[in-house]
Motif scaffolding. Structure first.
Motif, PDB file in Angstrom:
ATOM      1  N   LYS A 175      85.044  83.937  25.706  1.00 39.46           N
ATOM      2  CA  LYS A 175      85.642  84.728  24.642  1.00 39.46           C
ATOM      3  C   LYS A 175      86.147  83.830  23.521  1.00 39.46           C
ATOM      4  N   TYR A 225      71.966  96.877  26.457  1.00 39.71           N
ATOM      5  CA  TYR A 225      72.805  96.358  25.373  1.00 39.71           C
ATOM      6  C   TYR A 225      72.040  95.298  24.594  1.00 39.71           C
ATOM      7  N   VAL A 259      81.907  96.524  24.698  1.00 38.85           N
ATOM      8  CA  VAL A 259      83.266  96.095  25.054  1.00 38.85           C
ATOM      9  C   VAL A 259      83.945  95.614  23.778  1.00 38.85           C
ATOM     10  N   ASP A 260      85.261  95.809  23.683  1.00 38.49           N
ATOM     11  CA  ASP A 260      86.001  95.378  22.494  1.00 38.49           C
ATOM     12  C   ASP A 260      86.366  93.902  22.610  1.00 38.49           C
ATOM     13  N   THR A 261      85.342  93.076  22.724  1.00 32.49           N
ATOM     14  CA  THR A 261      85.559  91.644  22.922  1.00 32.49           C
ATOM     15  C   THR A 261      84.618  90.851  22.021  1.00 32.49           C
TER      16      THR A 261
END
Length: 211
Positions: A55, A5, A43-45
């Motif tokens: 976050k 990533y 990831v949807d973060t």
């Protein structure tokens, strides 16, 4: 930085935001070759610090992006932020951009003393000596002027144009017309009674040999 990533980073009003993306898909999305952002994100973060797993709050996202939807935020971050390339991606993209820049310079500029183009290797060595940096994301054409300015104290070069008259026999005109148009600017042309093509084109002096 993992090979699995990479990140897109964006700063707004002193706040830093990060998203984790697939390296290859992230690059395709940045180039416009992939359009579905949901396939790019790991990831949807939205993070303020991905390393620490911190976050971003909905309040911060609303203030910075006008939305707290992670997909919408990610789209904005790709548009305005910076995609962090992996070492391999940066190497490959930089090498490709270098080849494009060397080609443009050698096809456009000549040595004022000889009126001949500098060989690509000579240009590359001068770039190394001048410590010229290449931006992998910026179009090669846009970088050439600044690079040439940096090289001139080391490698004299000048952009010169010349005009050349051509007369192409009828059997070769279909192929030759496109070549001439790609290499230079057709100043005037006409078709002779025997079907041959007569033209005057303006080209970079560096392109004379190729023409």
């Amino acid at each position: 930085m993992s090979d699995r990533y990479t990140r897109v980073r964006y700063s707004h009003s002193g706040e830093r935001f990060e998203i984790l993306v697939d390296p290859d898909k992230g690059l395709l999305y940045k180039r416009g070759e992939l359009t579905d952002i949901s396939n790019v994100l790991m990831v949807d973060t939205i993070f303020t610090d991905a390393n620490k797993g911190e976050k971003a709050s909905g309040t911060k996202l609303e203030a910075a992006f006008g939305t707290a939807d992670p997909l919408e935020v990610a789209i904005i971050m790709f548009e305005k932020g910076t995609l962090q390339l992996t070492a391999q991606q940066r190497k490959e993209m930089t090498e490709q951009k270098l080849k494009q820049i060397l080609s443009i310079i050698s096809r456009t500029y000549v040595d004022p003393s000889t009126k001949l183009p500098h060989p690509p290797l000579r240009i590359e060595n001068a770039m190394t000596e001048a410590k010229v940096s290449i931006d992998a994301f910026v179009d090669a054409e846009e970088q050439v002027k600044d690079i040439v300015d940096a090289l001139r104290p080391i490698l004299p070069m000048r952009m010169e144009t010349i005009e050349i008259a051509l007369k192409i026999p009828a059997e070769y005109t279909s192929k030759s017309y496109g070549i001439a148009k790609n290499l230079g600017d057709i100043k005037r042309d006409e078709w002779a009674a025997d079907g041959s093509w007569i033209a005057v084109i303006s080209i970079s002096a560096a392109m004379q040999g190729e023409l």
